[in-house]
Design a protein around this motif. Structure first.
Motif, PDB file in Angstrom:
ATOM      1  N   ASN A 125      12.452  13.944  91.982  1.00  0.00           N
ATOM      2  CA  ASN A 125      11.039  14.304  91.879  1.00  0.00           C
ATOM      3  C   ASN A 125      10.260  14.032  93.158  1.00  0.00           C
ATOM      4  OD1 ASN A 125      11.045  11.539  91.830  1.00  0.00           O
ATOM      5  ND2 ASN A 125      10.268  11.331  89.744  1.00  0.00           N
ATOM      6  N   GLY A 126      10.960  13.749  94.246  1.00  0.00           N
ATOM      7  CA  GLY A 126      10.277  13.507  95.510  1.00  0.00           C
ATOM      8  C   GLY A 126       9.556  12.187  95.589  1.00  0.00           C
ATOM      9  N   LYS A 127       9.895  11.239  94.689  1.00  0.00           N
ATOM     10  CA  LYS A 127       9.240   9.940  94.670  1.00  0.00           C
ATOM     11  C   LYS A 127      10.232   8.852  95.072  1.00  0.00           C
ATOM     12  CE  LYS A 127       5.944  11.080  90.987  1.00  0.00           C
ATOM     13  NZ  LYS A 127       5.446  10.689  89.631  1.00  0.00           N
ATOM     14  N   PRO A 128       9.746   7.765  95.661  1.00  0.00           N
ATOM     15  CA  PRO A 128      10.642   6.644  95.971  1.00  0.00           C
ATOM     16  C   PRO A 128      10.995   5.878  94.707  1.00  0.00           C
ATOM     17  CG  PRO A 128       8.385   6.074  96.503  1.00  0.00           C
ATOM     18  CD  PRO A 128       8.370   7.528  96.092  1.00  0.00           C
ATOM     19  N   TYR A 129      11.916   4.921  94.848  1.00  0.00           N
ATOM     20  CA  TYR A 129      12.232   4.034  93.736  1.00  0.00           C
ATOM     21  C   TYR A 129      11.001   3.187  93.395  1.00  0.00           C
ATOM     22  CZ  TYR A 129      17.304   4.854  93.918  1.00  0.00           C
ATOM     23  OH  TYR A 129      18.549   5.416  93.857  1.00  0.00           O
ATOM     24  N   SER A 130      10.906   2.771  92.155  1.00  0.00           N
ATOM     25  CA  SER A 130       9.820   1.887  91.724  1.00  0.00           C
ATOM     26  C   SER A 130      10.275   0.442  91.842  1.00  0.00           C
ATOM     27  CB  SER A 130       9.419   2.183  90.277  1.00  0.00           C
ATOM     28  OG  SER A 130       8.894   3.488  90.150  1.00  0.00           O
ATOM     29  N   GLY A 131       9.453  -0.390  92.472  1.00  0.00           N
ATOM     30  CA  GLY A 131       9.764  -1.807  92.588  1.00  0.00           C
ATOM     31  C   GLY A 131       9.212  -2.587  91.416  1.00  0.00           C
ATOM     32  N   ARG A 132      10.061  -3.373  90.748  1.00  0.00           N
ATOM     33  CA  ARG A 132       9.643  -4.213  89.630  1.00  0.00           C
ATOM     34  C   ARG A 132      10.277  -5.587  89.812  1.00  0.00           C
ATOM     35  NH1 ARG A 132       6.971  -0.354  89.148  1.00  0.00           N
ATOM     36  NH2 ARG A 132       6.630   1.019  87.355  1.00  0.00           N
ATOM     37  N   TYR A 133       9.476  -6.639  89.716  1.00  0.00           N
ATOM     38  CA  TYR A 133      10.028  -7.984  89.835  1.00  0.00           C
ATOM     39  C   TYR A 133       9.313  -8.900  88.856  1.00  0.00           C
ATOM     40  CZ  TYR A 133      12.053 -12.153  91.932  1.00  0.00           C
ATOM     41  OH  TYR A 133      12.751 -13.319  92.139  1.00  0.00           O
ATOM     42  N   ILE A 134      10.059  -9.418  87.886  1.00  0.00           N
ATOM     43  CA  ILE A 134       9.499 -10.241  86.819  1.00  0.00           C
ATOM     44  C   ILE A 134       9.568 -11.720  87.152  1.00  0.00           C
ATOM     45  CG2 ILE A 134       9.711 -10.835  84.362  1.00  0.00           C
ATOM     46  CD1 ILE A 134      10.973  -8.099  83.899  1.00  0.00           C
ATOM     47  N   GLY A 135      10.553 -12.121  87.951  1.00  0.00           N
ATOM     48  CA  GLY A 135      10.761 -13.548  88.207  1.00  0.00           C
ATOM     49  C   GLY A 135      11.551 -14.225  87.116  1.00  0.00           C
TER      50      GLY A 135
END
Length: 437
Positions: free
Chosen positions: A341-351
């Motif tokens: 879709n022309g988008k970068p990866y989504s960053g998610r960090y919960i800890g």
């Protein structure tokens, strides 16, 4: 009661058991019978009629005869199909509403199938009980003053939260009371603990009682991680109440340091908006959600399969400048717009390692806790964090590596040994290894 859904010639609609229970279907049948001239056939059915009865080869009388008989046939088939579909939907509705399977029943079924023995069933039941108690304390932690630090430091030099200490005691007590545990290895214990209350069974249980304990005070996601190893037959021994361990027995306890490929079972319990107990006994991954109305873990995710790819990555990018250049290049790739879709990866960090893995099992992606200039061996412990989670992810079809070798093939040299880890969807881990090669 099972009913025959086939429409019998000469039977009144009101006599059919399916239509009697479904007024909507009855109305549909009456509409078909009273308005047959308004039936519109699909293109496929029209083509069948034209093929079987070409207009140019039929007289008007023939066309009327065939048309009437064919319409009757279609009406009968419509009744049969509608009745059958209604019965299937009703059956699924009943099953979905009433056929709940709890963790205890599932474990007994696995025991009957020969996948586990009665002793391992008892150990897993004890762990699930500890998780229920921890979940209850977490929900009330602010109310009963269980937030903040205990004032002690564990073997890794970390400040212990109050619930770190209490959760460790809960785990130990539940495992002791199961009577099937020989050795306990915990993040909160300096050394392996030999269990005196063993009746029959000498399983080695490793665990982190509270993963992500820094999230407790802010009511964010936490979890528990556990792994179960089989006994080393050369290291079985009985301990008297007042006896001490000699050097030989100490060496046996150190044999708790086994590679992850020797695990018999592993899992975690997620404490968040729901309490989810996820486990594998080497036959896939299954997740059970705690129903607070009657205090049971209910099967909600059966035979979980991690997606081969995913568009979520989870790294603590606060350490970006401490990572090596190859890993930085990989993070740069993740941030670039790309297919589909022309988008970068989504960053998610919960800890919280448990939270990261739970999301990844359901949606795919990759999690990384790499080594850096300040932590040469990474931050997570190999024996009771990396190995159990790697076992779960591989059972779900994923991969786990330290960047050079499979996590489950690494044999710990120390109980609290740390290791870097990259874990997640198989295609995503493969891409990472191409950058690290």
């Amino acid at each position: 009661m099972n009913h025959n859904h086939t429409i019998v010639v000469g039977r009144k609609i009101s006599e059919n058991p399916v239509t009697h229970r479904h007024p909507t279907i009855t109305a549909m049948f009456e509409a078909i019978l009273t308005s047959s001239s308004q039936i519109t056939f699909s293109a496929s059915r029209s083509s069948i009629i034209s093929h079987l009865f070409p207009i140019k080869n039929r007289s008007r009388h023939t066309r009327q005869s065939y048309g009437g008989s064919f319409a009757s046939t279609i009406r009968c088939k419509a009744l049969e199909i509608a009745a059958a579909e209604s019965g299937i939907k009703e059956e699924k509705s009943k099953k979905g509403r009433y056929a709940l399977e709890n963790l205890t029943t599932w474990l007994l079924k696995q025991e009957q199938a020969g996948n586990i023995d009665a002793e391992l069933t008892a150990v897993l039941s004890g762990i699930s009980m500890a998780c229920k108690q921890i979940a209850s304390l977490l929900q009330r932690s602010s109310i009963i003053d269980l937030t903040g630090v205990q004032g002690t430091i564990n073997i890794q030099g970390e400040d212990q939260k109050k619930l770190d200490v209490i959760s460790n005691e809960l785990f130990c007590n539940c495992l002791r009371s199961s009577g099937r545990t020989g050795i306990i290895v915990s993040e909160e214990e300096d050394a392996p603990v030999a269990v005196e209350e063993t009746n029959s069974g000498n399983y080695i249980v490793v665990f982190d009682p509270i993963d992500g304990s820094a999230n407790i005070d802010t009511a964010l996601t936490t979890g528990s991680i556990f792994g179960i190893y089989g006994p080393d037959e050369q290291c079985l021994f009985d301990i008297e109440d007042d006896s001490t361990l000699d050097e030989a027995k100490q060496r046996c306890i150190i044999n708790a340091c086994q590679p992850g490929r020797n695990l018999l079972a592993a899992g975690y319990c997620l404490y968040s908006s729901s309490v989810v107990f996820t486990v594998s006994i080497g036959k896939g991954v299954f997740a059970f959600t705690l129903d607070p109305t009657f205090g049971e873990f209910v099967l909600t995710h059966e035979d979980i399969k991690i997606p081969k790819t995913g568009k979520i990555y989870s790294f603590n990018e606060g350490n970006y400048e401490l990572w090596d250049g190859k890993l930085q290049s990989y993070l740069g790739y993740l941030r670039q717009p790309g297919p589909p879709n022309g988008k970068p990866y989504s960053g998610r960090y919960i800890g919280c390692f448990v939270g990261e893995i739970h999301r990844m099992l359901l949606y795919g992606g990759i999690y990384g806790n790499p080594k850096n200039k300040n932590s040469k061996n990474g931050n997570l412990r190999l024996l009771y964090e990396c190995a159990p989670m790697s076992y779960l992810v591989e059972q779900a079809g994923g991969k786990a590596t330290d960047g050079h070798q499979r996590i489950l093939d690494i044999k710990p040299e120390q109980i609290h040994q740390r290791a870097p880890i990259f874990i997640g969807s198989p295609d995503e881990v493969d891409k990472l290894q191409q950058y690290l090669a």
